[in-house]
Scaffold this motif. Structure first.
Motif, mmCIF file in Angstrom:
data_model
loop_
_atom_site.group_PDB
_atom_site.id
_atom_site.type_symbol
_atom_site.label_atom_id
_atom_site.label_comp_id
_atom_site.label_asym_id
_atom_site.label_seq_id
_atom_site.Cartn_x
_atom_site.Cartn_y
_atom_site.Cartn_z
ATOM 1 N N PHE A 143 0.819 -1.205 0.000
ATOM 2 C CA PHE A 143 0.000 0.000 0.000
ATOM 3 C C PHE A 143 0.861 1.267 0.000
ATOM 4 N N ALA A 144 1.951 1.261 0.779
ATOM 5 C CA ALA A 144 2.735 2.473 0.988
ATOM 6 C C ALA A 144 3.556 2.881 -0.230
ATOM 7 N N ILE A 145 4.115 1.926 -0.940
ATOM 8 C CA ILE A 145 4.977 2.275 -2.075
ATOM 9 C C ILE A 145 4.199 2.982 -3.183
ATOM 10 N N PRO A 146 3.032 2.496 -3.607
ATOM 11 C CA PRO A 146 2.264 3.282 -4.583
ATOM 12 C C PRO A 146 1.769 4.617 -4.016
ATOM 13 N N ALA A 147 1.503 4.669 -2.711
ATOM 14 C CA ALA A 147 1.047 5.917 -2.112
ATOM 15 C C ALA A 147 2.132 6.983 -2.150
ATOM 16 N N ILE A 148 3.383 6.578 -2.086
ATOM 17 C CA ILE A 148 4.486 7.532 -2.204
ATOM 18 C C ILE A 148 4.486 8.155 -3.597
ATOM 19 N N GLY A 149 4.080 7.378 -4.582
ATOM 20 C CA GLY A 149 3.999 7.903 -5.946
ATOM 21 C C GLY A 149 3.047 9.075 -6.067
ATOM 22 N N VAL A 150 2.004 9.098 -5.246
ATOM 23 C CA VAL A 150 1.066 10.221 -5.270
ATOM 24 C C VAL A 150 1.786 11.507 -4.871
ATOM 25 N N TRP A 151 2.665 11.427 -3.867
ATOM 26 C CA TRP A 151 3.381 12.608 -3.417
ATOM 27 C C TRP A 151 4.480 12.994 -4.396
ATOM 28 N N LEU A 152 4.980 12.045 -5.181
ATOM 29 C CA LEU A 152 6.023 12.360 -6.158
ATOM 30 C C LEU A 152 5.461 12.918 -7.463
ATOM 31 N N CYS A 153 4.191 12.733 -7.714
ATOM 32 C CA CYS A 153 3.583 13.214 -8.961
ATOM 33 C C CYS A 153 3.651 14.727 -9.089
ATOM 34 N N ASN A 154 3.398 15.436 -8.007
ATOM 35 C CA ASN A 154 3.355 16.892 -8.069
ATOM 36 C C ASN A 154 4.689 17.501 -8.512
ATOM 37 N N PRO A 155 5.825 17.158 -7.907
ATOM 38 C CA PRO A 155 7.085 17.741 -8.379
ATOM 39 C C PRO A 155 7.442 17.325 -9.806
ATOM 40 N N VAL A 156 7.137 16.090 -10.171
ATOM 41 C CA VAL A 156 7.444 15.626 -11.531
ATOM 42 C C VAL A 156 6.607 16.386 -12.553
ATOM 43 N N LEU A 157 5.324 16.560 -12.270
ATOM 44 C CA LEU A 157 4.470 17.310 -13.189
ATOM 45 C C LEU A 157 4.883 18.773 -13.260
ATOM 46 N N SER A 158 5.336 19.330 -12.157
ATOM 47 C CA SER A 158 5.819 20.713 -12.164
ATOM 48 C C SER A 158 7.069 20.849 -13.023
ATOM 49 N N LEU A 159 7.952 19.864 -12.967
ATOM 50 C CA LEU A 159 9.144 19.883 -13.833
ATOM 51 C C LEU A 159 8.762 19.784 -15.306
ATOM 52 N N ILE A 160 7.786 18.946 -15.607
ATOM 53 C CA ILE A 160 7.329 18.819 -16.989
ATOM 54 C C ILE A 160 6.719 20.135 -17.461
ATOM 55 N N ASP A 161 5.898 20.755 -16.627
ATOM 56 C CA ASP A 161 5.305 22.046 -16.986
ATOM 57 C C ASP A 161 6.375 23.099 -17.227
ATOM 58 N N THR A 162 7.347 23.163 -16.333
ATOM 59 C CA THR A 162 8.402 24.165 -16.453
ATOM 60 C C THR A 162 9.219 23.956 -17.714
ATOM 61 N N SER A 163 9.556 22.724 -18.015
ATOM 62 C CA SER A 163 10.358 22.473 -19.215
ATOM 63 C C SER A 163 9.560 22.760 -20.484
#
Length: 109
Positions: free
Chosen positions: A25-45
């Motif tokens: 349960f915890a490992i996929p849940a960490i992905g939820v918190w990592l999505c925001n910075p990754v999407l922000s990097l994609i937007d910025t680039s």
């Protein structure tokens, strides 16, 4: 069921989840918190490649406002879940009119 029967019955045994179930349960849940910075990097680039520096400079505050608005509203699913669960629990112990729908309506108001 009568009140005396409920009070005399032993509570059901609750089993704790194993470490492997917690990790599943915890490992996929960490992905939820990592999505925001990754999407922000994609937007910025993307904005950096397709637009100028003024648009890129405006992107960071816009993303921050949007993220904080989402975090501000994040309490709603927790409150709704708690109210519905409490309503279902009281429905299971009561023979009167179900309260789950009333709890859900209250949570959504």
């Amino acid at each position: 069921p009568s009140v005396s029967k409920i009070l005399t019955e032993a509570p059901p045994k609750i089993e704790s989840p194993s470490v492997s179930k917690i990790l599943k349960f915890a490992i996929p849940a960490i992905g939820v918190w990592l999505c925001n910075p990754v999407l922000s990097l994609i937007d910025t680039s993307t904005v950096g490649l397709l637009s100028g520096t003024a648009q890129q400079a405006a992107l960071n505050p816009a993303v921050a406002v949007t993220d904080y608005a989402a975090f501000l509203m994040a309490f709603m699913y927790t409150a709704t879940t708690n109210l519905v669960a409490a309503g279902q629990e009281s429905d299971s112990l009561s023979e009167s009119k179900p309260r789950t729908s009333a709890a859900l309506k209250t949570a959504l108001q």
